[in-house]
Design an enzyme around this catalytic site. Structure first.
Site, PDB file in Angstrom:
ATOM      1  N   GLY A  30      -3.418   2.461 -11.469  1.00 22.27           N
ATOM      2  CA  GLY A  30      -2.476   1.674 -12.220  1.00 22.27           C
ATOM      3  C   GLY A  30      -1.263   0.849 -11.533  1.00 22.27           C
ATOM      4  O   GLY A  30      -0.375   0.671 -12.385  1.00 22.27           O
ATOM      5  N   SER A  31      -1.290   0.763 -10.380  1.00 25.57           N
ATOM      6  CA  SER A  31      -0.104   0.177  -9.521  1.00 25.57           C
ATOM      7  C   SER A  31      -0.054  -1.301 -10.090  1.00 25.57           C
ATOM      8  O   SER A  31       1.238  -1.974 -10.365  1.00 25.57           O
ATOM      9  CB  SER A  31      -0.303   0.345  -8.021  1.00 25.57           C
ATOM     10  N   ASN A  32      -1.092  -2.125 -10.332  1.00 30.10           N
ATOM     11  CA  ASN A  32      -1.159  -3.365 -10.637  1.00 30.10           C
ATOM     12  C   ASN A  32      -0.453  -3.444 -12.112  1.00 30.10           C
ATOM     13  O   ASN A  32       0.475  -4.245 -12.737  1.00 30.10           O
ATOM     14  CB  ASN A  32      -2.334  -3.833 -10.711  1.00 30.10           C
ATOM     15  N   ARG A  57     -17.278   4.687 -23.578  1.00 25.90           N
ATOM     16  CA  ARG A  57     -18.011   3.603 -23.408  1.00 25.90           C
ATOM     17  C   ARG A  57     -18.492   3.092 -24.973  1.00 25.90           C
ATOM     18  O   ARG A  57     -18.534   1.669 -25.057  1.00 25.90           O
ATOM     19  CB  ARG A  57     -19.308   3.710 -22.582  1.00 25.90           C
ATOM     20  N   LEU A  98     -12.659  -1.070 -14.424  1.00 21.36           N
ATOM     21  CA  LEU A  98     -14.060  -0.867 -13.491  1.00 21.36           C
ATOM     22  C   LEU A  98     -15.273  -1.029 -14.523  1.00 21.36           C
ATOM     23  O   LEU A  98     -16.291  -1.342 -13.927  1.00 21.36           O
ATOM     24  CB  LEU A  98     -13.929   0.143 -12.779  1.00 21.36           C
ATOM     25  N   ASN A 154      -8.652 -11.325 -15.110  1.00 25.44           N
ATOM     26  CA  ASN A 154      -9.020 -10.191 -14.166  1.00 25.44           C
ATOM     27  C   ASN A 154      -8.425 -10.716 -12.766  1.00 25.44           C
ATOM     28  O   ASN A 154      -8.412 -11.801 -12.320  1.00 25.44           O
ATOM     29  CB  ASN A 154     -10.401 -10.029 -14.017  1.00 25.44           C
ATOM     30  N   HIS A 209      -9.529  -9.845  -8.806  1.00 29.14           N
ATOM     31  CA  HIS A 209     -10.623  -9.245  -7.800  1.00 29.14           C
ATOM     32  C   HIS A 209      -9.870  -9.238  -6.507  1.00 29.14           C
ATOM     33  O   HIS A 209      -9.458 -10.305  -5.970  1.00 29.14           O
ATOM     34  CB  HIS A 209     -11.683 -10.237  -7.931  1.00 29.14           C
ATOM     35  N   ASP A 269     -17.406 -11.260 -12.414  1.00 30.44           N
ATOM     36  CA  ASP A 269     -16.671 -12.038 -11.178  1.00 30.44           C
ATOM     37  C   ASP A 269     -17.128 -13.308 -11.094  1.00 30.44           C
ATOM     38  O   ASP A 269     -17.081 -14.085 -10.225  1.00 30.44           O
ATOM     39  CB  ASP A 269     -16.648 -11.176  -9.928  1.00 30.44           C
ATOM     40  N   GLU A 301      -1.644  -8.604  -4.315  1.00 33.68           N
ATOM     41  CA  GLU A 301      -1.998  -8.304  -5.740  1.00 33.68           C
ATOM     42  C   GLU A 301      -0.651  -8.234  -6.511  1.00 33.68           C
ATOM     43  O   GLU A 301      -0.154  -8.914  -7.509  1.00 33.68           O
ATOM     44  CB  GLU A 301      -2.745  -7.196  -5.940  1.00 33.68           C
TER      45      GLU A 301
END
Length: 187
Positions: free
Chosen positions: A12-14, A58, A84, A101, A103, A144, A173
């Protein structure tokens, strides 16, 4: 007030950089963090910013549980910050051009199923790329392949390990993702 919803699967750093960045701005609010991983580091990071956390499996992601909880938060943007799993079509359809997103490569290179994290950086190194970078893009029904919003590059020709590449990409990022989200929301 513009509402931001985050999705993360790991450390979770972003997500934290986004919460920190928008925590200083009155016109934006991070209103929730969703994760598929009950042990994700992103959970504690969100709690430290008083951001509500939603943990799901899920079945709940692909059913109505996540969609209904997202709708209740009335997001102006949904940000995948190290999420992910394949993002479900029902949420994409509800929020066209509002799901973004990041990438860890310069798409269209090194994208697609299975190309995440260290797998990407290993491939970049193995292919002796001079540079790599980040791509911030819209999310569609294919991994992507959404339209590109922003890219930034970094030289990696002197890197000898995937971890070195990862460190340089992560710095990009953290530098760019929150600002690009703000620009997106300010349109």
């Amino acid at each position: 007030m513009k509402n931001i919803v985050l999705f993360a699967s790991g450390g979770g750093s972003n997500a934290e950089k986004i919460m920190e960045y928008f925590g200083k701005k009155d016109e934006f609010n991070v209103v929730g963090l969703f994760t598929n991983n009950p042990n994700a580091g992103a959970i504690n990071r969100a709690k430290s910013y008083n951001v509500p956390v939603f943990v799901f499996n899920r079945e709940e992601l692909n059913g109505d549980f996540v969609l209904k909880n997202v709708q209740n938060l009335n997001p102006d943007v949904i940000v995948l910050a190290g999420f992910l799993w394949k993002f479900p079509s029902n949420i994409i359809a509800q929020y066209p051009d509002k799901v973004v997103n990041i990438h860890p490569a310069l798409l269209p290179k090194y994208g697609g199923k299975g190309m995440y994290g260290i797998h990407v950086h290993t491939a970049v190194l193995e292919n002796k790329e001079e540079e790599t970078g980040i791509t911030i893009h819209y999310v569609n029904d294919n991994y992507d392949e959404g339209n590109i919003i922003f890219q930034a590059t970094v030289k990696v020709s002197d890197c000898t390990t995937p971890q070195e590449v990862a460190s340089r990409v992560l710095a990009l990022e953290h530098e760019h993702f929150p600002r690009v989200i703000e620009e997106f929301l300010s349109k």
